[in-house]
Design an enzyme around this catalytic site. Structure first.
Site, PDB file in Angstrom:
ATOM      1  CE1 TYR A   8       0.679   1.644   8.921  1.00  0.00           C
ATOM      2  CE2 TYR A   8      -0.391   3.309  10.270  1.00  0.00           C
ATOM      3  CZ  TYR A   8      -0.318   2.588   9.094  1.00  0.00           C
ATOM      4  OH  TYR A   8      -1.222   2.811   8.101  1.00  0.00           O
ATOM      5  NE  ARG A  24      -1.954   1.291   3.710  1.00  0.00           N
ATOM      6  CZ  ARG A  24      -1.895   0.965   4.986  1.00  0.00           C
ATOM      7  NH1 ARG A  24      -2.537  -0.091   5.430  1.00  0.00           N
ATOM      8  NH2 ARG A  24      -1.193   1.684   5.832  1.00  0.00           N
ATOM      9  CG  HIS A  73      -6.535   1.893   6.657  1.00  0.00           C
ATOM     10  ND1 HIS A  73      -6.972   0.731   6.074  1.00  0.00           N
ATOM     11  CD2 HIS A  73      -7.606   2.431   7.304  1.00  0.00           C
ATOM     12  CE1 HIS A  73      -8.251   0.554   6.375  1.00  0.00           C
ATOM     13  NE2 HIS A  73      -8.665   1.570   7.104  1.00  0.00           N
TER      14      HIS A  73
END
Lengths: 334, 369
Positions: free
Chosen positions: B282, B269, B273
């Protein structure tokens, strides 16, 4: 249908449900039955006994033991053009498929803008009386009746056990049918050429002018007995069998209460936030000035259903409690 | 056509790649796609990338409440879309599949309208953004509860098996979904019942912030297929031709009645998100950078360039053409106008029940009074 004729056959509630499934499968080859133990075992309440032999394993499908999977697969099969009947052992176990029922089956027609409808029938047992404790014996149908997008039926009579299924299968929306576990052995007579019944109206099963006893499913026969008991003292109770818990038939309920001016609701669900609470609220909204006494409710004790016979009996509505509640709203309580 | 001997081995240690990073054809079999088809793959990859960019812009302009970025997933999206028979087979996608739906033929106007909830939205403003679907193309509307679309996907596949229609289902999901009960329940059910379905995990290594190693102790997702009695293929998800050829073999295998297949496409990705996420909290930036070096669009571009099928001029004109088409689509979607609020009372049931008619009437009278 209730008129006796030469073609009346002795049968049971269980056999009436089985005959309804058999009839639906013969009428429409899109219909198939799916669930755990519905095949060789004949269903956990012996409803589908003999159907595997008649229709074969493609249409009487034993599945892996996963409520989420077979309920979810039922949704998918309905999307794929079939008319599945999914059997879940009990309403308690249906909670393992709750997301599929509430988040998918109930919402998809709306969320997709009307593109995908789910013509699915889910049958399951509900209620106490077989000494199977809390995780088998609750009455959560009122909970399901809270959810828009599904129809919730509770056949109490043999006619409804036989007639509601076909109407549910023909319905374009998901329909949940709750069969009270203590009704399967109920005996009676059914016409040989019995027809489908409507699935959105309540029915007055006993006419009376003094008090409306409003009930459904497992407490129906107890309520009929209570009415007979009250009649010995000259009290004429009207008994309403709700039959459909969503949608609720306001008209029949309110018409009755406007005539009798008194209402007792009998519901094996728990009292707080129950279907009985909903019926009571509707009477208050729609017939408050017609009431001669506060609406009364006879519900289950708000405890997880116990196993021991005398505890289980004490936890759910029983004849004396129904009679007492009726006398109380009539002011004849002693 | 599926060959008698399959091209690919299940349960490989390394992901199946057909294109090298530099764009060389490294497959052990001959390429059997013509120029138009190869350029079509590139076009769909580019369109998926540009659609993602446009959605993010619309979100920043305040026209969309939420978007799930898709950049980095395009090779899986386009490979899947090209391997499935449009208008015949069914897709049960998840929320990071906009590029797949576009490549599958969902009109851009419909995609834009779904995001902006205008009258041109087939979902009538009821589905959240990045949750499209299309009855006309057999694309089930995206579910928010993770993996909850998998059991229904299996059920649709079973209906195809019962009716012997020759159709198949492809359902996709992320790596996080494989921890859900519905994934296990659904894939196990499909294996036991021999359903014609291909499960595709778009493994981008993060479920929002939780990385792959916190999600599972399994070496890869494809390995899980073994326990469900089906082949599992590990595929380089940045290689559109690998995704396509493996998917094609998987789809035709299941169409022949040989049972379900699990395919894992290892993607990444590139963005957060969602529009509500800050992924720098993260993910190390070096990791993101390294994966961007493996951009599926660039790999396909290098492959085409080596074959004389890509020039900068052609690439630029294609980009302009697609962007222009999206601008038109946005205009069309907006011109359709706002959805009337009273539409929300429809489609709860096929026929509006009494109580909803009453609630609609009450709503109307409150509005006028």
């Amino acid at each position: 249908m209730s008129v006796k004729s030469a073609t009346m056959l002795k049968t049971t509630y269980r056999e009436a449900v089985r005959e309804a499934i058999r009839d639906a499968m013969r009428r429409d080859d899109r219909v198939f039955l799916m669930g755990e133990d519905v095949g060789k075992y004949g269903g956990c309440y012996a409803v589908s006994l003999g159907l595997l032999e008649e229709f074969g394993p493609e249409r009487i499908r034993d599945t892996p033991l996963s409520e989420a999977a077979f309920v979810g697969a039922g949704i998918g099969a309905a999307l794929g053009g079939m008319r599945p009947i999914v059997e879940v052992m009990t309403v308690n176990f249906s909670l393992l498929a709750l997301d599929q029922i509430v988040n998918t089956a109930a919402t998809i027609l709306h969320m997709s803008g009307g593109q995908f409808n789910v013509p699915l029938v889910i049958r399951m047992a509900t209620g106490a009386g077989r000494q199977l404790a809390a995780q088998h014996s609750h009455s959560l149908e009122g909970w399901y009746a809270h959810i828009p997008g599904i129809k919730v039926l509770a056949p109490a009579t043999l006619e409804d056990a036989r007639g509601m299924l076909w109407a549910a299968i023909e319905d374009p929306d998901p329909v949940l049918i709750f069969e009270h576990a203590m009704l399967y052995g109920q005996e009676g007579e059914l016409a040989e050429d019995v027809a489908a019944v409507d699935i959105d109206k309540a029915v007055i099963r006993r006419a009376g002018s003094d008090v409306s006893l409003i009930t459904y499913g497992g407490t129906f026969y107890k309520t009929m007995q209570a009415a007979a008991e009250l009649a010995k003292d000259g009290i004429e109770a009207e008994v309403i069998d709700l039959r459909s818990l969503r949608p609720l038939d306001n008209g029949t309920i309110l018409d009755s209460v406007r005539r009798t001016h008194r209402a007792v609701i009998i519901d094996e669900g728990w009292r707080s936030g129950s279907l009985a609470a909903e019926v009571s609220a509707r009477i208050t909204e729609g017939a408050f000035y017609e009431l001669d006494a506060p609406v009364a409710r006879v519900c289950s004790a708000e405890v997880p259903m116990p196993y021991a016979k005398h505890l289980e009996e004490a936890a759910i509505p029983q004849l004396p409690g129904i009679v007492a509640a009726a006398r109380e709203v009539l002011g004849t309580h002693v | 056509m599926i060959k008698d001997s399959p091209r690919f081995e299940p349960f490989s240690q390394k992901p199946i790649s057909l294109l090298s990073e530099s764009g060389e054809w490294i497959a052990p079999f001959d390429l059997d796609l013509d120029e138009a088809a190869l350029k079509g793959f590139y076009r769909d990859l580019l369109a998926a990338r540009l659609l993602d960019e446009r959605f993010i812009k619309l979100q920043r302009m305040g026209k969309i409440s939420f978007v799930a970025p898709t950049a980095g997933h395009e090779a899986a999206h386009v490979g899947i879309a090209h391997a499935v028979k449009r208008g015949h087979d069914w897709l049960f996608p998840y929320y990071r599949d906009a590029g797949m739906l576009l490549a599958f033929g969902v009109p851009a106007t419909e995609m834009m309208a779904q995001m902006m909830a205008t009258k041109a939205d087939s979902h009538k403003g009821r589905q959240m953004p990045s949750h499209p679907g299309s009855q006309a193309l057999n694309v089930f509307t995206v579910a928010s509860p993770i993996a909850s679309h998998i059991p229904p996907a299996v059920g649709t596949a079973i209906s195809m098996k019962i009716r012997n229609t020759g159709q198949v289902v492809v359902t996709s999901f992320g790596d996080g979904a494989t921890s859900e009960g519905d994934f296990h329940a659904g894939i196990n059910f499909a294996g036991a019942q021999g359903a014609p379905i291909v499960f595709v995990c778009e493994n981008n290594r993060y479920a929002i912030s939780v990385d792959y190693h916190k999600q599972t102790a399994a070496e890869n997702i494809a390995a899980k297929a073994s326990a469900y009695g089906m082949p599992g293929y590990l595929v380089d998800g940045m290689d559109v031709l690998a995704c396509y050829y493996v998917m094609q073999e998987a789809v035709e295998r299941t169409r022949k009645g040989l049972g379900p297949v699990l395919v894992e496409t290892q993607v990444y990705r590139f963005g957060p998100h969602s529009s509500a996420d800050d992924d720098s909290r993260y993910r190390p930036t070096e990791e993101v950078k390294a994966w961007k070096q493996r951009d599926p669009l660039m790999r396909m571009q290098r492959f085409l360039e080596k074959r004389g099928l890509w020039t900068k001029a052609w690439g630029d004109s294609l980009r302009n053409e697609i962007n222009e088409a999206f601008s038109v689509a946005i205009k069309e979607a907006e011109a359709a106008g706002a959805i009337p609020a009273e539409w929300m009372f429809e489609d709860v049931f096929k026929d509006m029940p009494r109580h909803l008619k009453q609630q609609l009437e009450r709503w109307r009278s409150e509005l006028s009074g």
